[in-house]
Scaffold this active site. Structure first.
Site, PDB file in Angstrom:
ATOM      1  CE  LYS A 171      -3.262   2.995   0.331  1.00 16.57           C
ATOM      2  NZ  LYS A 171      -4.192   3.143   1.446  1.00 16.57           N
ATOM      3  CE  LYS A 240      -1.727   7.783   7.340  1.00 15.60           C
ATOM      4  NZ  LYS A 240      -2.398   6.565   6.821  1.00 15.60           N
TER       5      LYS A 240
END
Length: 299
Positions: A171, A240
């Site tokens: 991811k 992030k």
């Protein structure tokens, strides 16, 4: 009465995923701090729980869609969290936490006799609504096999590995590539527009040629050239995700010079425009520096 699934986190991604499961005939018990989000699911037949522990007690499978790694850690291992709650033998984390947190939470749940299935997603809010997400699943064979029919209602399920952390690695790699495409496309489009090229014609050419990428095919036509800047991913989450990828690269000793530059551009956008602006607003920073806003008329 036991429900098919618990669902914790009904934000931009969680709410449409939960709705798709309800539409597919699954029963849900849901929890979120946002009362309005919970009420919307209750109107569609979901049972409302007051806490994560209550969700766990009502279902054998709990799905998480939470914004930050720290929130996932708190929901799983904090006081009253899933690790110490009854029920909820399988926890499916659809969030993006990074490999380190996924591994840690997998160990916490294993000590409690539970299983973490690492299953981050990609495709944005649009993909969540349409059921066209990419789901990167990693976990034990039996758990993955049992979950795949339900998760297929959310998009295409890709088996990445058999342990927590492998889905997260895939991811964060995917997301860094996506934001790299966004940042370089933004620079190229501002350059072309300032040089007098029609931006819509540019997009057509790029999508027919070797410059085609996820930003030229979707984000720019739908969210940038419209001046909507409404893809649905806050820039703080993009920052992030880039950080998580670069931390993993550092852990493995893989230099990522381009990735570092992408992270810097995302961070500049967050610090300049605020953490809640859409990720596509990275283009606004380039426009400001160039003293030129992308213009033109639709072709």
């Amino acid at each position: 009465m036991t429900q098919d699934f618990g669902f914790i986190g009904l934000g931009t991604m969680g709410r449409p995923m939960a709705l798709r499961l309800i539409d597919a005939g699954y029963s849900l018990v849901v929890h979120d701090r946002d009362e309005a989000a919970v009420a919307a699911l209750a109107e569609r037949g979901a049972i409302v729980a007051k806490s994560a522990a209550e969700v766990s007690a009502m279902t054998p499978i709990v799905l998480l869609s939470l914004p930050m790694p720290e929130v996932v850690r708190e929901v799983i291992s904090g006081p009253g969290g899933l690790a110490e709650a009854p029920g909820g033998e399988t926890v499916v984390d659809l969030s993006t936490t990074g490999p380190r947190i996924a591994t840690e939470m997998g160990e916490v749940l294993a000590r409690a006799g539970k299983t973490l299935v690492d299953c981050p997603i990609s495709g944005g809010a649009e993909g969540a609504r349409a059921g066209t997400l990419a789901l990167m699943i990693a976990g034990p064979d039996a758990a993955v096999e049992a979950l795949t029919p339900a998760l297929s209602n959310l998009g295409r399920v890709f088996r990445i590995g058999d342990r927590a952390g492998q889905g997260q690695t895939m991811k964060v790699i995917n997301n860094l590539l996506s934001t790299a495409a966004l940042t370089i496309t933004g620079e190229a489009m501002v350059l072309g527009s300032k040089a007098g090229l029609d931006p819509h014609a540019m997009i057509d050419v790029l999508n027919a040629g070797s410059g085609q990428n996820s930003s030229t095919s979707s984000k720019f036509p739908k969210h940038v050239l419209t001046r909507g800047f409404d893809f649905g991913m806050p820039i703080a989450l993009s920052v992030k995700d880039a950080r998580l990828c670069l931390e993993e690269a550092d852990r493995h000793g893989v230099p990522m010079l381009v990735g570092t530059a992408v992270r810097q551009m995302l961070t500049l956008t967050r610090d300049h425009l605020g953490p809640d602006v859409d990720m596509t607003c990275v283009v606004k920073v380039v426009e400001e520096w160039a003293k030129h806003e992308i213009g033109g008329v639709a072709s």
